[in-house]
Design a protein around this motif. Structure first.
Motif, short mmCIF file in Angstrom:
data_model
loop_
_atom_site.label_atom_id
_atom_site.label_comp_id
_atom_site.label_asym_id
_atom_site.label_seq_id
_atom_site.Cartn_x
_atom_site.Cartn_y
_atom_site.Cartn_z
N UNK A 16 0.85 -1.18 0.00
CA UNK A 16 0.00 0.00 0.00
C UNK A 16 0.89 1.24 0.00
N UNK A 17 0.64 2.09 -0.97
CA UNK A 17 1.37 3.36 -1.10
C UNK A 17 0.49 4.48 -0.59
N UNK A 18 1.12 5.49 -0.02
CA UNK A 18 0.36 6.65 0.44
C UNK A 18 1.23 7.90 0.35
N UNK A 19 0.58 9.03 0.51
CA UNK A 19 1.26 10.32 0.41
C UNK A 19 1.78 10.78 1.76
N UNK A 20 2.74 11.68 1.75
CA UNK A 20 3.24 12.33 2.96
C UNK A 20 2.24 13.42 3.35
N UNK A 60 -4.42 5.73 0.62
CA UNK A 60 -3.63 4.50 0.54
C UNK A 60 -4.17 3.58 -0.55
N UNK A 61 -3.28 3.14 -1.42
CA UNK A 61 -3.69 2.27 -2.53
C UNK A 61 -2.50 1.46 -3.00
N UNK A 62 -2.78 0.30 -3.55
CA UNK A 62 -1.73 -0.51 -4.16
C UNK A 62 -1.57 -0.08 -5.62
N UNK A 63 -0.48 -0.50 -6.23
CA UNK A 63 -0.27 -0.22 -7.65
C UNK A 63 -1.42 -0.80 -8.46
N UNK A 68 -6.29 -0.22 -11.81
CA UNK A 68 -7.73 -0.48 -11.97
C UNK A 68 -8.53 0.83 -12.03
N UNK A 69 -8.13 1.81 -11.21
CA UNK A 69 -8.83 3.10 -11.19
C UNK A 69 -8.75 3.79 -12.55
N UNK A 70 -7.57 3.78 -13.18
CA UNK A 70 -7.43 4.40 -14.50
C UNK A 70 -8.20 3.63 -15.56
N UNK A 71 -8.13 2.31 -15.50
CA UNK A 71 -8.86 1.49 -16.49
C UNK A 71 -10.36 1.73 -16.38
N UNK A 72 -10.86 1.77 -15.17
CA UNK A 72 -12.29 1.98 -14.95
C UNK A 72 -12.73 3.37 -15.38
N UNK A 73 -11.97 4.37 -14.98
CA UNK A 73 -12.33 5.76 -15.27
C UNK A 73 -12.24 6.10 -16.75
N UNK A 74 -11.17 5.64 -17.41
CA UNK A 74 -10.91 6.07 -18.78
C UNK A 74 -11.04 4.98 -19.83
N UNK A 75 -11.32 3.74 -19.41
CA UNK A 75 -11.50 2.66 -20.36
C UNK A 75 -10.25 2.33 -21.17
N UNK A 86 3.18 3.84 -13.37
CA UNK A 86 4.62 3.79 -13.09
C UNK A 86 5.27 5.16 -13.27
N UNK A 87 4.89 5.86 -14.33
CA UNK A 87 5.44 7.20 -14.58
C UNK A 87 5.01 8.18 -13.49
N UNK A 88 3.75 8.11 -13.09
CA UNK A 88 3.23 9.00 -12.06
C UNK A 88 3.94 8.75 -10.73
N UNK A 89 4.07 7.49 -10.36
CA UNK A 89 4.74 7.16 -9.09
C UNK A 89 6.21 7.56 -9.12
N UNK A 90 6.86 7.41 -10.25
CA UNK A 90 8.26 7.83 -10.38
C UNK A 90 8.39 9.34 -10.14
N UNK A 91 7.46 10.10 -10.69
CA UNK A 91 7.47 11.55 -10.49
C UNK A 91 7.24 11.91 -9.02
N UNK A 92 6.35 11.19 -8.36
CA UNK A 92 6.10 11.45 -6.93
C UNK A 92 7.31 11.07 -6.09
N UNK A 93 7.97 9.98 -6.44
CA UNK A 93 9.18 9.58 -5.71
C UNK A 93 10.29 10.60 -5.87
#
Length: 100
Positions: A16-20, A60-63, A68-75, A86-93
């Motif tokens: 589970x990943x989460x923000x600071x 808090x969410x897993x990869x 799944x959230x992107x697939x559901x929202x945007x098909x 992966x790109x989004x998480x890399x930018x946050x890291x």
């Protein structure tokens, strides 16, 4: 992929990943999310797809849940969503926005 590598990949996807949350403030807008990094006093503007991921990470969410959230929202296809996550998480890291 070796069994050991597969196990690490499975574990990474299940973590589970989460923000600071104590070091970041944000607000949702009609165009996405605006983030203020309290440590540097710098702003970051996220588009709508970034907002979908950010909202999930704020609680808090897993990869896999992010994908799944992107697939559901945007098909979109799973592999495209995985790449985007992966790109989004890399930018946050890079910005040290994810909790340890």
């Amino acid at each position: 992929m070796s069994d050991g590598a597969a196990s690490k990949a499975d574990a990474a996807g299940a973590a589970t990943l989460s923000l600071r949350v104590d070091e970041l403030k944000w607000t949702e807008t009609d165009r996405g999310v605006t983030v203020l990094d309290l440590r540097s006093a710098r702003y970051l503007q996220l588009n709508r797809s970034g907002a979908v991921l950010w909202t999930r990470l704020s609680v808090g969410a897993t990869v896999e849940q992010l994908i799944d959230a992107l697939c559901t929202r945007y098909g979109i296809e799973t592999e495209r969503a995985r790449h985007d996550v992966d790109e989004f998480l890399a930018a946050l890291r890079t910005r040290n926005f994810l909790a340890p």
